[in-house]
Design an enzyme around this catalytic site. Structure first.
Site, PDB file in Angstrom:
ATOM      1  CE  LYS A  42      -2.927   3.638  -2.696  1.00 46.30           C
ATOM      2  NZ  LYS A  42      -3.770   4.258  -1.671  1.00 46.30           N
ATOM      3  CB  SER A  72      -5.191   7.223   0.248  1.00 44.58           C
ATOM      4  OG  SER A  72      -4.126   6.476  -0.280  1.00 44.58           O
TER       5      SER A  72
END
Length: 612
Positions: free
Chosen positions: A199, A397
């Site tokens: 991430k 996402s």
């Protein structure tokens, strides 16, 4: 006194009369312009025999218009050149023309084309290939070909290039600015909380370079893009992919060897067929078309040949196009949860809508907003209405969180998807305040009261709580995907870790069901809804518009000016930036993130710099 006032009263009446006449003339002008626009819109163009289909796209490719219909109408009245090319309109016109005996050939004029992502370009390139395979020639021209331009031009039979032009191919990259050094100099600290090894959305604020994990992640999808690009160009030009790669890698040296004559270099490399000016190109097209060539623009052709919707049953196509943020007021170019949920819930209660296709092109965004939209998708499914996802360039996402609630997921090979991870950012400006001689002091009712303020360092206990909540949201995200995809938590967790995957890789990991585009998604939605061919229509819904009726003049005026009754200054700035054409890029997405982070927000967002 009356003698003095008389001339003034006369002047007042004259000025009042002039004002009324001026306002009436302005009103009349507006009404005439609207009448002309409506008249033009109702005119049904005709397709001449033996015609040349003119494809001269102006602007960049889009899945859905970022502006509302009234904004576009106002732009047309003001003669503002279009800056968005609707992919489905372009490809539909090309496909109908391929089998239309009235269309003899096509000209592909790329001089004002501003490109698109590889995923978008490949959809158009496939339509061009179908046109060519139908036995109809394509003549392409540009003053110079960018990498994106050339992917389309490579599908043509005859590729022309200006004598001073070049074919510029250099591969794909993902470079972005990193602000850590600047923030340190300013005395600004960024507290980052994330869950997911890959991430990397926090890295521009916490690092001065790309991490090894981010390099691994980005390298994988970049290689997929590059191999797909070179294969498509090679197939169009009947070359080998290795030749395209070598040209890109050696372009500076090859240019020097050619003495700087980049047009001749492109011809020698087999990338173009002819070197010539626009006049040369036009003469060649006229010769190929015949003695009295007629032409028709692809948009006029689309209007002339598009069939009216049939059937009482409908499949609704809903755009999830742009960064996902919370709020109740639509923002041009973004997916705002309130209006999007309202749009989906309206379909829930519309008896004519039998299935829904989500056209997703989004890097994600706010976790809360994504959760709200996901819940609306589940309500549709609970009501017995199938939901299918057609992924575009990005479905990452938060956008993947929404997508995973659907029954079937379609992605292109070059789609960037998944990126299942969560992060939070909290700024600390106390260092910057200290440099300015500003001190912060006060008192609170509890040990943590006010400690989330960016004016002071973050309380360690609160920091631990934030990380705990980020970890919880990540587990919830993984669990939602596992349920939606019918996979185990461990399977999804292994593929998650905040990593973005290509559509090709996502299919292997069972994160999507099929490789395909909108046609395949629509056919699947019809099958799931038990709709027979020819018995239903397809309703492409626009993005929610602040003024969705002609009577809402306040809404249209507010949208045009970049404000609304309940908007904050940042929302207004975003709308103004959109009007100025500044509706893409990392800066705009950063502004949208900040808009959602009050006092702090949790994000499922992929900071991918999509190459064009």
């Amino acid at each position: 006194m009356s003698k003095v006032m008389a001339p003034l009263r006369w002047l007042d009446r004259v000025l009042h009369g002039l004002r009324r006449i001026t306002l009436n003339l302005i009103t009349l002008g507006i009404l005439v312009a609207i009448a002309l626009a409506l008249f033009k819109a109702t005119q049904h163009p005709t397709v001449p025999d033996q015609a040349v289909l003119v494809v001269a796209p102006q602007g960049h490719l889009v899945y859905s218009y970022s502006e509302g219909k009234w904004q576009r109408a106002a732009g047309a009245l003001l003669d503002r050149p279009p800056n968005e090319v609707l992919i489905r309109q372009l490809t539909a016109a090309i496909d109908r023309a391929a089998t239309d005996p009235r269309i003899k050939l096509m000209t592909l004029n790329l001089r004002q084309f501003q490109g698109g992502s590889l995923t978008q370009l490949e959809v158009v390139a496939r339509a061009l290939t179908r046109f060519r395979k139908a036995g109809k020639p394509i003549y392409a021209y540009a003053d110079s070909y960018s990498q994106g331009d050339y992917l389309l031009a490579a599908q043509a039979n005859h590729v022309y290039l200006n004598p001073l032009g070049a074919v510029l191919i250099d591969g794909y990259s993902d470079y972005q600015p990193y602000f850590k050094t600047l923030l340190d100099r300013l005395g600004v600290a960024m507290y980052a909380f994330r869950e997911g090894k890959y991430k990397s959305a926090v890295e521009p604020f916490t690092r001065s370079d790309m991490s090894a994990d981010a390099r691994e992640e980005n390298s994988a999808w970049l290689q997929t893009w590059w191999s797909s690009y070179t294969a498509n160009v090679a197939a169009g030009r009947k070359l080998k992919a290795a030749q395209i790669r070598a040209y890109a890698e050696q372009l500076p040296m090859l240019t020097q060897t050619a003495g700087g004559d980049t047009a001749r270099l492109a011809q020698e490399q087999g990338l173009i067929d002819q070197i010539g000016t626009w006049h040369t190109f036009a003469k060649a097209v006229a010769t190929a078309a015949g003695r009295s060539p007629h032409s028709i623009d692809y948009r006029a052709y689309d209007a002339a040949t598009a069939k009216p919707p049939e059937g009482s049953a409908a499949i609704a196509v809903v755009p999830i196009d742009g960064m996902i943020v919370g709020g109740a007021t639509p923002i041009p170019g973004a997916v705002v949860s309130g209006p999007t949920v309202a749009q989906l819930d309206h379909l829930l209660h519309d008896p004519t809508v039998h299935a829904v296709v989500l056209q997703v092109d989004s890097p994600g965004g706010s976790v809360d907003a994504s959760e709200d939209i996901r819940a609306a998708v589940l309500r549709l499914r609970a009501a017995g209405k199938p939901v299918v996802v057609s992924m575009g360039t990005l479905a990452a996402s938060g956008a993947y969180m929404i997508s995973s609630a659907a029954q079937t997921l379609y992605a292109h090979r070059t789609t960037i998807t998944a990126d299942i991870g969560v992060f939070a950012l909290v700024p600390n400006f106390s260092g910057a305040f200290g440099k300015l001689g500003i001190a912060v002091s006060g008192i609170g009712t509890t040990p943590t009261a006010g400690t989330a303020s960016p004016m002071m360092p973050l309380n360690p206990a609160l920091g631990a709580a934030l990380q705990s909540h980020v970890s919880y949201l990540y587990r919830r995200f993984v669990d939602q995907v596992a349920q939606g995809r019918k996979l185990s938590f461990a399977q999804v967790d292994a593929a998650a870790q905040g990593r973005a995957w290509s559509g090709e890789a996502a299919l292997r990991l069972k994160l999507v069901d099929h490789l395909g585009g909108m046609p395949e998604a629509l056919a699947d939605a019809a099958r799931l809804a038990h709709l027979k061919p020819g018995s239903y229509r397809i309703d492409y819904l626009p993005r929610p518009d602040p003024g969705d009726s002609l009577g809402d003049l306040g809404g249209h005026l507010a949208l045009f000016l970049g404000t609304s009754a309940n908007s904050d200054p940042l929302t207004a700035n975003l709308a103004i930036a959109n009007l100025l054409g500044m509706h893409t890029g990392e800066l705009r997405n950063a502004m949208l993130l900040l808009r959602s982070a009050r006092p702090y927000g949790y994000f499922a967002y992929a900071p991918v710099v999509v190459p064009r």
